[in-house]
Design a protein around this motif. Structure first.
Motif, short mmCIF file in Angstrom:
data_model
loop_
_atom_site.label_atom_id
_atom_site.label_comp_id
_atom_site.label_asym_id
_atom_site.label_seq_id
_atom_site.Cartn_x
_atom_site.Cartn_y
_atom_site.Cartn_z
N VAL A 40 3.92 16.51 -0.39
CA VAL A 40 2.67 15.89 -0.84
C VAL A 40 2.12 16.70 -2.02
N ASN A 73 0.85 -1.20 0.00
CA ASN A 73 0.00 0.00 0.00
C ASN A 73 0.89 1.25 0.00
N THR A 127 1.15 3.59 2.20
CA THR A 127 1.75 3.86 3.50
C THR A 127 3.03 3.04 3.67
N SER A 131 -0.09 5.42 -4.35
CA SER A 131 -1.06 4.55 -3.70
C SER A 131 -2.07 4.09 -4.74
N HIS A 144 -1.74 11.07 -4.57
CA HIS A 144 -2.83 11.70 -5.34
C HIS A 144 -2.46 11.89 -6.80
N SER A 168 -2.53 16.86 4.77
CA SER A 168 -2.41 15.57 4.12
C SER A 168 -3.08 14.52 4.99
N PHE A 169 -3.12 13.30 4.45
CA PHE A 169 -3.59 12.19 5.25
C PHE A 169 -2.49 11.87 6.27
C1 LIG Z 1 -3.99 7.49 0.23
C2 LIG Z 1 -2.84 8.25 0.77
C3 LIG Z 1 -1.73 7.65 1.40
C4 LIG Z 1 -1.72 6.22 1.82
O1 LIG Z 1 -1.97 5.31 0.86
P1 LIG Z 1 -2.55 3.85 1.26
O2 LIG Z 1 -2.37 3.10 -0.02
O3 LIG Z 1 -3.98 4.04 1.62
O4 LIG Z 1 -1.73 3.32 2.36
C5 LIG Z 1 -0.65 8.43 1.75
N1 LIG Z 1 -0.64 9.75 1.53
C6 LIG Z 1 -1.68 10.38 0.96
C7 LIG Z 1 -1.60 11.85 0.72
C8 LIG Z 1 -2.82 9.66 0.59
O5 LIG Z 1 -3.88 10.29 0.06
#
Ligand SMILES: *Cc1c(COP(=O)(O)O)cnc(C)c1O
Length: 393
Positions: free
Chosen positions: A134, A56, A58, A189, A163, A82-83
């Motif tokens: 990001v 994934n 992350t 991702s 993204h 960001s996430f």
């Molecule tokens: C979706 C996302 C992640 C993590 O990706 P996963 O595949 O869900 O682990 C990391 N950073 C940002 C900015 C994201 O939008």
């Protein structure tokens, strides 16, 4: 028209389903030939020398930080808008995390804020080891300056491009995100809401063969059979023999997922064009309304379409707009709650007020539905609901 309109959703066709079924009938389910083909296709598409597919996005960030030698006592900087995964990547390794405030026009790190903060950190003798930049929503405005500043201060630059699969750099019309010469690596991702999906999945792009090798070992427990790395093999050891020299993880992607990814990759151009077309259409349909619209271009991958309810333009609050849309089955969303205001990060010493522009952005932003399958009719319905809520019906 659907009865509920999500803010995002995947695009899965019959050929995607057939590709997965074909894999299920083959000899390889976990990392195998389809994973290598998916990496190859990803690297060719973005123009990167190497690609390493992982479980994934992350895991991709975690492994890059680890392969770059980040450890306890180290420091990463990232965007508060960001996430949480962008910051957590450093925390997994026991490193400290700090943030750089954003440019509200892009939602990404403000190059001026970065320069000011790096200047001060440099003088104080605590520069970050890694900057995780990001590409918010898939926009890359100002990124060349971010890259130049990192190069000047000797900070390793990693792009969290979750993204931005399919995006082209704003300052480099011939280069796709994932191929920047000044960044050490870019991570993608393939979560269902991103540009293409593998269910769960991620990929790391890098120009460094050395880094790619390290990542390949770390994603599979830290074990290797590579004769160049094996130190203690005996003459009568056979092909079963492997050695572990460091602690890695099981962060592999499966061939089932890679089969889906390869099939999705074949239609990336169509998916990107559809997102860009939806964004252009919002730009036209919303232009007469008292909203702040994103200024990005066709080079963005348009993962999100974020409008802001600026107090200087309207008295309608973000919450009122959100509720009005939800009331009609339109599942608008909010990106992002600033990472430093999460209880976990507050417990590490951050406080509201630390990054005021990210906080102000959060207070006014609203993500409208955008995805390739969003129809004109659905988009018109969303626009009408917004106009209505703003009293412009
Ligand atoms: C979706 C996302 C992640 C993590 O990706 P996963 O595949 O869900 O682990 C990391 N950073 C940002 C900015 C994201 O939008």
């Amino acid at each position: 028209m659907r009865s509920r309109i999500p803010y995002s959703c995947q695009t899965i066709d019959e050929d995607d389903i057939a590709a997965v079924a074909e894999c299920l009938r083959s000899d390889f389910l976990t990392q195998g030939p389809r994973t290598r083909a998916f990496e190859e296709a990803g690297a060719v598409y973005v123009g990167s020398k190497h690609a390493v597919a992982v479980a994934n996005g992350t895991a991709a960030l975690h492994l890059v930080c680890m392969a770059l030698g980040l450890e306890s006592g180290g420091l990463i900087w990232t965007s508060p808008n960001s996430f949480v995964a962008s910051a957590n990547a450093g925390r997994y390794l026991g490193a400290d995390v700090d943030f750089v405030d954003i440019d509200p026009e892009t939602g990404s790190i403000d190059p001026d804020a970065l320069e000011t903060k790096l200047n001060a950190a440099s003088a104080a003798g605590r520069k970050p080891d890694i900057l995780i930049a990001v590409h918010f929503a898939g926009h890359t405005h100002g990124f060349d300056r971010v890259a130049a500043i990192c190069a000047e201060y000797g900070v390793a630059l990693v792009e969290d491009a979750a993204h931005a699969f399919g995006a082209v750099y704003q300052d480099r019309p011939d280069q796709m995100v994932g191929s920047h010469p000044q960044s050490v690596a870019a991570t993608f991702s393939f979560h269902p809401l991103k540009s293409i999906t593998t269910g769960e999945g991620g990929m790391i792009m890098t120009g460094s063969e050395d880094l790619a090798k390290k990542l390949g070992i770390l994603r599979s427990h830290g074990v290797s059979k590579d004769p160049a790395l094996v130190t203690d093999a005996r003459p009568d050891d056979g092909d079963w023999y492997y050695e572990q020299h460091q602690l890695g993880f099981n962060y592999r992607i499966s061939d089932i997922q890679a089969a889906l990814g390869l099939s999705q990759m074949r239609k990336i151009d169509t998916l990107m064009e559809a997102r860009r077309d939806r964004a252009r259409r919002y730009g036209e349909l919303l232009s007469h309304l008292p909203l702040h619209l994103p200024q990005a271009t066709d080079r963005s991958s348009w993962h999100l379409y974020v409008v802001r309810l600026d107090r200087s333009l309207t008295n309608v609050t973000r919450k009122a707009m959100f509720d009005a849309l939800r009331g009609r089955g339109i599942e608008a969303h909010v990106h992002y709650i600033p990472i430093h205001t999460q209880p976990y990060y507050r417990a590490l010493g951050f406080a509201p007020g630390d990054f005021p522009r990210a906080e102000a952005y959060y207070e006014t932003c609203l993500s409208l539905p955008i995805y390739p399958l969003l129809t004109d009719e659905e988009q018109d319905f969303v626009v009408a609901a917004i106009a209505d809520a703003l009293g412009h019906a």
